[in-house]
Design a protein around this motif. Structure first.
Motif, PDB file in Angstrom:
ATOM      1  N   ASP A 102       1.114   9.450  -5.787  1.00  0.00           N
ATOM      2  CA  ASP A 102       1.810  10.712  -5.527  1.00  0.00           C
ATOM      3  C   ASP A 102       2.593  11.159  -6.758  1.00  0.00           C
ATOM      4  O   ASP A 102       2.587  12.344  -7.130  1.00  0.00           O
ATOM      5  CB  ASP A 102       2.786  10.561  -4.356  1.00  0.00           C
ATOM      6  N   ARG A 136      -9.962   7.675  -3.433  1.00  0.00           N
ATOM      7  CA  ARG A 136      -9.615   8.903  -2.723  1.00  0.00           C
ATOM      8  C   ARG A 136      -9.159  10.024  -3.652  1.00  0.00           C
ATOM      9  O   ARG A 136      -9.314  11.209  -3.329  1.00  0.00           O
ATOM     10  CB  ARG A 136      -8.492   8.616  -1.721  1.00  0.00           C
ATOM     11  N   ARG A 137      -8.598   9.681  -4.822  1.00  0.00           N
ATOM     12  CA  ARG A 137      -7.857  10.676  -5.587  1.00  0.00           C
ATOM     13  C   ARG A 137      -8.367  10.955  -7.004  1.00  0.00           C
ATOM     14  O   ARG A 137      -7.982  11.965  -7.596  1.00  0.00           O
ATOM     15  CB  ARG A 137      -6.390  10.257  -5.695  1.00  0.00           C
ATOM     16  N   SER A 190       0.589   4.143  -2.843  1.00  0.00           N
ATOM     17  CA  SER A 190       0.403   5.555  -2.509  1.00  0.00           C
ATOM     18  C   SER A 190       1.461   6.416  -3.190  1.00  0.00           C
ATOM     19  O   SER A 190       1.165   7.489  -3.735  1.00  0.00           O
ATOM     20  CB  SER A 190       0.461   5.745  -0.994  1.00  0.00           C
ATOM     21  N   GLU A 201       0.812  -1.221   0.000  1.00  0.00           N
ATOM     22  CA  GLU A 201       0.000   0.000   0.000  1.00  0.00           C
ATOM     23  C   GLU A 201       0.840   1.264   0.000  1.00  0.00           C
ATOM     24  O   GLU A 201       0.420   2.305  -0.528  1.00  0.00           O
ATOM     25  CB  GLU A 201      -0.977   0.012   1.182  1.00  0.00           C
ATOM     26  N   HIS A 202       2.040   1.211   0.578  1.00  0.00           N
ATOM     27  CA  HIS A 202       2.905   2.387   0.592  1.00  0.00           C
ATOM     28  C   HIS A 202       3.455   2.666  -0.803  1.00  0.00           C
ATOM     29  O   HIS A 202       3.539   3.823  -1.229  1.00  0.00           O
ATOM     30  CB  HIS A 202       4.036   2.193   1.601  1.00  0.00           C
ATOM     31  N   GLN A 228      -8.416   1.685  -3.311  1.00  0.00           N
ATOM     32  CA  GLN A 228      -8.477   2.678  -2.229  1.00  0.00           C
ATOM     33  C   GLN A 228      -7.935   4.024  -2.679  1.00  0.00           C
ATOM     34  O   GLN A 228      -8.560   5.072  -2.465  1.00  0.00           O
ATOM     35  CB  GLN A 228      -7.672   2.188  -1.022  1.00  0.00           C
ATOM     36  N   GLN A 229      -6.748   4.008  -3.285  1.00  0.00           N
ATOM     37  CA  GLN A 229      -6.144   5.261  -3.722  1.00  0.00           C
ATOM     38  C   GLN A 229      -6.972   5.912  -4.829  1.00  0.00           C
ATOM     39  O   GLN A 229      -7.142   7.135  -4.858  1.00  0.00           O
ATOM     40  CB  GLN A 229      -4.712   5.021  -4.199  1.00  0.00           C
TER      41      GLN A 229
END
Length: 243
Positions: A73, A125-126, A69, A65-66, A121-122
């Motif tokens: 980014d 959110r984005r 993300s 997950e990192h 998930q990302q």
């Protein structure tokens, strides 16, 4: 004009690579997500740039997950936002259920289920309004070929997620759909199959051929376009009529 921006996981080869090419041709700036083959990802970027498009390669294990993300980014930092996520990364291990090593099941789970949730998930959110999340299953969920039990189980989870996430994004103007290809001529599909098996699978659809990565990229491009934005929460079985 500021281009729309797409993230394509698994973008260095197969269906993902075809989606990178198609979305770039449609005017998207593309982030090519890849797991380990930097050379292939760089080739995908170079091919886009040779046609006057914009692309960048970013390494990410989708089950981390990192890393996912950080992938998102990078898209926002490089191109200013995210409009489409095509999550084409996946792994396939074929074996009868009785012979399945549970460590192999863990490997499939990490990429195909955990990875899909991390990316979803990302994306939830984005993604900007008007955006699209495109996930991938397989038509074998319906065909039920022997030896596909573990792989198909992970893809069934993706299908179960699709409409639920679409409903959770009510009011965000973001669509969620899953493409379920039939037999498609990619390295992932062809690996380990003899010519007789390939010929048998190619003969099954009424169109009497294997799909191509470009066939699937056309479907993804439709879902990513304004013309496809009324399609939401669906499983699209792009398989030449095999089921």
């Amino acid at each position: 004009m500021t281009p729309k921006v797409a993230i394509v996981t698994g973008g260095s080869r197969g269906i993902g690579r075809a989606i990178v090419t198609r979305l770039a041709a449609d005017g998207f700036a593309v982030v090519v997500g890849y797991a380990g083959r930097k050379d292939r990802a760089d080739e995908a970027v170079a091919a886009v740039e040779a046609e006057g498009g914009q692309a960048v390669a970013v390494q990410a294990d989708v089950g981390d997950e990192h890393a996912v993300s950080a992938l998102f980014d990078a898209a926002e930092t490089t191109f200013g936002g995210i409009d489409v996520v095509a999550h084409a990364a996946g792994k396939m291990i074929l074996t009868p259920v009785a012979d399945l090593a549970l460590t192999d099941l863990d490997t499939l789970y990490h990429t195909n289920i955990r990875g899909t949730f991390a990316v979803a998930q990302q994306a939830a959110r984005r993604l900007r309004p008007g955006g699209s999340l495109i996930m991938f299953s397989t038509s074998v969920v319906g065909l039920a070929f022997p030896e596909y039990g573990a792989y198909t189980a992970t893809k069934g989870a993706v299908e179960a997620l699709t409409l639920i996430l679409a409903r959770e994004l009510r009011g965000h103007d973001v669509t969620v759909n899953t493409i379920a290809p039939g037999p498609t001529a990619t390295d992932l599909f062809l690996d380990g199959k003899d010519e007789q098996t390939i010929a048998r699978l190619a003969a099954q659809p009424p169109l009497q051929r294997l799909g191509t990565p470009e066939d699937i990229a056309h479907v993804a491009a439709f879902l990513a376009s304004p013309e496809g934005h009324w399609v939401d929460g669906q499983i699209l079985r792009a398989n030449g009529g095999i089921i």
